[in-house]
Enzyme design. Structure first.
Site, PDB file in Angstrom:
ATOM      1  N   THR A  36       0.845  -1.273  -0.019  1.00 15.94           N
ATOM      2  CA  THR A  36      -0.108   0.142   0.117  1.00 15.94           C
ATOM      3  C   THR A  36       0.721   1.222  -0.020  1.00 15.94           C
ATOM      4  O   THR A  36       0.275   2.251  -0.501  1.00 15.94           O
ATOM      5  CB  THR A  36      -1.165   0.177   1.192  1.00 15.94           C
ATOM      6  OG1 THR A  36      -1.725  -1.032   1.241  1.00 15.94           O
ATOM      7  CG2 THR A  36      -1.717   1.356   1.469  1.00 15.94           C
TER       8      THR A  36
ATOM      9  N   THR B 282       1.564  -4.418   4.184  1.00 12.08           N
ATOM     10  CA  THR B 282       1.390  -5.129   5.698  1.00 12.08           C
ATOM     11  C   THR B 282       0.793  -6.379   5.719  1.00 12.08           C
ATOM     12  O   THR B 282       0.931  -6.986   6.655  1.00 12.08           O
ATOM     13  CB  THR B 282       0.290  -3.855   6.187  1.00 12.08           C
ATOM     14  OG1 THR B 282      -0.629  -3.931   5.736  1.00 12.08           O
ATOM     15  CG2 THR B 282       1.213  -2.596   6.380  1.00 12.08           C
ATOM     16  N   ASP B 283       0.034  -6.843   4.535  1.00 16.13           N
ATOM     17  CA  ASP B 283      -0.863  -8.213   5.076  1.00 16.13           C
ATOM     18  C   ASP B 283       0.097  -9.408   5.300  1.00 16.13           C
ATOM     19  O   ASP B 283      -0.239 -10.193   6.033  1.00 16.13           O
ATOM     20  CB  ASP B 283      -1.699  -8.201   3.608  1.00 16.13           C
ATOM     21  CG  ASP B 283      -2.699  -7.260   3.512  1.00 16.13           C
ATOM     22  OD1 ASP B 283      -3.175  -6.664   4.480  1.00 16.13           O
ATOM     23  OD2 ASP B 283      -3.505  -7.128   2.383  1.00 16.13           O
TER      24      ASP B 283
ATOM     25  N   SER C 248       1.318  -7.388  -0.885  1.00 13.47           N
ATOM     26  CA  SER C 248       2.032  -8.514  -0.195  1.00 13.47           C
ATOM     27  C   SER C 248       1.289  -9.900   0.059  1.00 13.47           C
ATOM     28  O   SER C 248       1.701 -10.827   0.312  1.00 13.47           O
ATOM     29  CB  SER C 248       2.439  -7.965   1.039  1.00 13.47           C
ATOM     30  OG  SER C 248       1.359  -8.049   1.971  1.00 13.47           O
TER      31      SER C 248
HETATM   32  N1  LIG Z   1      -1.578  -2.050   3.796  1.00 14.62           N
HETATM   33  C1  LIG Z   1      -1.044  -2.756   2.814  1.00 14.62           C
HETATM   34  O1  LIG Z   1       0.107  -2.794   2.429  1.00 14.62           O
HETATM   35  C2  LIG Z   1      -2.114  -3.880   2.450  1.00 14.62           C
HETATM   36  C3  LIG Z   1      -1.547  -4.478   1.113  1.00 14.62           C
HETATM   37  N2  LIG Z   1      -2.842  -5.180   0.623  1.00 14.62           N
HETATM   38  C4  LIG Z   1      -0.516  -5.422   0.851  1.00 14.62           C
HETATM   39  O2  LIG Z   1      -0.219  -5.889   1.831  1.00 14.62           O
HETATM   40  O3  LIG Z   1       0.233  -5.203   0.138  1.00 14.62           O
END
Ligand SMILES: NC(=O)C[C@H](N)C(=O)O
Length: 329
Positions: free
Chosen positions: A12, A84-85, A53
């Site tokens: 993200t 973050t995932d 991710s």
């Molecule tokens: N906040 C994030 O980065 C979520 C995103 N879907 C990822 O994990 O790439």
């Protein structure tokens, strides 16, 4: 002057709106353009991947580990931007693959893209840079002004900025009015020279039990040739054996040479299968206890151990060692 390396992988933090929703778009130099210039730190960049991710898998962890190993001798610290995932899985796997790291490797990301005026990425990346310049050795996650040991990090929120927790171990650092404070006694201890140990076995599965779980499911896992299974059991440690006998099936798994790690589906505190009858029966089947490890650490440690050996006894011995602060033994 500290010399850092920024490696980007997407997520993200680097995302922009595409036709199908947010997708990674920004390059490393575009990310750095959002930050104030730093006079005492120089930052080189590598655009390694541009993925959400959710697409990050053991093969990508290995690519990242090899890239870090290539540069470990050249820089004072590395910041790795990441979605973050699955960041906690990547942080845990890197913690095992990069043995005796001589520098900080700090993962960070954001819940809102850096290009959004309210993004949390701005703070997160600045904290990650400060940690990467701190001469602390190991893999860390920097998020919402906390510095968390990579092998203890867990994503606990889908939307909130306080998205990561340090589970069963205090954060190793925080950023407040005193600047960056690091609790050095919590940092992983180096026991030798740096070594890349990037072999991983991806035939590992994590199973969360539910009451009434059908034991025949384990036959399926045997036929699918899984080499390792992490079972999130109930409470302090127990599996049901009346009506549907899961414990008898554990013997089948062990007889097939599959390494089985049992831990708790409770996020906090340690499991101890020696307390209850439903747990002691499990231990008699020759399974490995996960104690207070996160599921992310248990899965990645099992992949790493099985990347070295398929001998369940040796895998068990590997789980009897605390390598990077991932477990309290
Ligand atoms: N906040 C994030 O980065 C979520 C995103 N879907 C990822 O994990 O790439």
């Amino acid at each position: 002057m500290k010399k850092l390396l920024l490696i980007t992988t997407g997520g993200t933090i680097a995302s922009a709106k595409g036709e199908e929703g947010l997708e990674p778009e920004l390059t490393s130099s575009q990310l750095l353009d959002f930050l104030p210039p730093q006079s005492d730190i120089s930052i080189d960049c590598i655009d390694l991947m541009k993925i959400d991710s959710s697409n990050m898998q053991p093969e990508e962890w290995q690519v990242i580990a090899r890239e870090i190993a290539r540069h470990v001798d050249e820089v004072d610290g590395i910041v790795l931007t990441h979605g973050t995932d699955t960041m906690a899985y990547t942080a845990s796997s890197l913690s095992f693959m990069l043995r005796n790291l001589p520098i900080p490797v700090v993962l960070t990301g954001s819940q809102l893209p850096l290009s959004h005026p309210l993004s949390d990425g701005y703070d997160n990346i600045r904290c990650a840079i400060a940690m990467a310049a701190s001469d602390s050795c190991g893999v860390f996650v920097a998020f919402n002004r906390k510095i968390i040991l990579g092998s203890r990090s867990v994503k606990v929120r889908t939307m909130g900025f306080d998205a990561f927790e340090s589970v069963n171990c205090e954060p190793v650092g925080c950023v407040d009015a005193r600047g960056l404070t690091i609790h050095r006694e919590l940092l992983p201890k180096r026991t030798g020279d740096f070594k890349l140990e990037a072999d991983l076995c991806s035939e590992v599965i994590l199973i969360k039990l539910t009451p009434g779980f059908n034991p025949d499911f384990f036959d399926l896992l045997v036929s699918m040739r899984y080499k390792g299974i992490v079972i999130e059991a109930f409470g302090a440690g127990g599996l049901h054996f009346i009506r549907r006998d899961l414990i008898a099936k554990l013997q089948l798994l062990v007889d097939h040479g599959i390494s089985v790690v049992v831990c708790s589906q409770c996020l906090y505190e340690r499991s101890d299968f020696s307390i209850y009858q439903t747990g002691q029966k499990v231990l008699k089947q020759g399974v490995i206890q996960g104690f207070d490890m996160t599921s992310e650490a248990a899965v990645t440690k099992l992949m790493w151990a099985l990347g070295k050996t398929l001998d369940p006894q040796v895998v068990k011995a590997i789980f009897e060692v605390n390598y990077v602060g991932e477990v309290s033994l």
